[in-house]
Write a protein that holds these residues in place. Structure first.
Motif: not given
Lengths: 106, 224
Positions: B195-215
């Protein structure tokens, strides 16, 4: 004289809000209103109006819906209550700013 | 623009090719499917109106290059995307209560001690404390994103991310040590780690999306 696009971009939001004061309109009609009211001085790439409309809608200043006219589907935009208040505030600020600039520069 | 106009394919083809290019640019700059479909539909209507007056070449020229338009549409959608990412991150952080408390509370066998050993107690306290900080910071991030306070959102997300990592690492070490000290805790450990790994992946993906600036930056997105 045509205003450079980059200068107009900073005021595009106010220009769009003011152009919708007369009632709902779609993007193409808004470009016509802007060009007409400015006597052709404001002549920007027409596609650039849509990102500004989306931004204003996301901020709650505009609302939009699909309408059908002459058999063609169009997205029509209108000012919300919040948009009307923002417009009145920015018109007042602009009047004050342009008055002050005229006095300083004249 | 030159590429769109170069192949002189008279008639409807020019606008269609423009719209294909616009759709591709919108996808490249991360605009969601619904927003992209709407943008393409509005562009199509506008181009057809222009073409009815002045022809397709003039219509496409007056409408402007697809790339800067796509960049600005992506930028216009950024506040909503940031809010959604912050919300997903908050949900992942909140669910972290499962491996931290819910799973151990419901699956651990009775402990062989009257008083928990110090080396387990401090780890538990640090993990819970860091989790609390992560939860508070993630809540602040969602609130700031709702209010369009971008800098506060990013700082709060970064703080929450670091706190969550601290909680996860210390909590995992504590869970492993607990399993070593208490026979029959294997299932708890496995569930906690998964569960830690799974939630970590979701949290990491959300943070990556938040901080990504594709343009590109605003200076590079000026239309031609």
């Amino acid at each position: 004289m045509r205003v450079p696009v980059d200068e107009l971009k900073g005021h595009l939001d106010l220009v769009l809000l003011a152009s919708l004061r007369g009632g709902p309109a779609h993007g193409y009609a808004l470009i016509d209103v802007i060009r007409e009211r400015s006597d052709g001085v404001f002549d920007l790439p027409e596609g650039s109006v849509y990102p500004a409309l989306y931004r204003l809608e996301a901020a709650g200043l505009l609302a939009s819906r699909w309408t059908t006219a002459s058999g063609r589907r169009r997205r029509t935009y209108r000012l919300t209550g919040k948009g009307k208040k923002r417009l009145e505030r920015e018109r007042g600020e602009w009047r004050q700013f342009s008055q002050t600039m005229t006095e300083v520069v004249a | 623009m030159a590429t769109v106009l170069a192949d002189d394919d008279r008639g409807r083809g020019l606008i269609d090719r423009y719209l294909v290019d616009l759709r591709a640019q919108l996808a490249f700059y991360g605009v969601g499917r619904r927003r992209a479909e709407r943008a393409v539909a509005e562009a199509r209507d506008h181009l057809l109106e222009l073409a009815a007056e002045d022809g397709e070449e003039e219509a496409v020229r007056r409408f402007g290059s697809p790339e800067p338009i796509a960049v600005e549409i992506a930028r216009a959608g950024q506040p909503v995307a940031l809010f959604r990412s912050a919300l997903v991150f908050l949900a992942a952080v909140a669910l972290f209560v499962l491996p931290l408390y819910g799973i151990p509370e419901n699956t651990l066998p009775p402990a062989p001690w009257d008083e928990r050993p110090d080396y387990l107690t401090w780890k538990l306290n640090v993990a819970v404390g860091a989790f609390g900080i992560a939860l508070a910071a993630a809540t602040l991030a969602v609130t700031a994103a709702w209010l369009s306070w971008r800098r506060v959102t990013f700082v709060a997300l970064a703080f929450a991310g670091v706190s969550l990592v601290v909680s996860a690492i210390i909590g995992t070490i504590g869970a492993v040590q607990w399993a070593q000290a208490v026979p029959g805790s294997g299932t708890t450990l496995a569930l906690t780690l998964i569960s830690t790994a799974g939630l970590g992946l979701v949290a990491g993906a959300a943070l990556t999306r938040a901080f990504s600036r594709p343009f590109p930056s605003r200076a590079a997105s000026a239309s031609d």
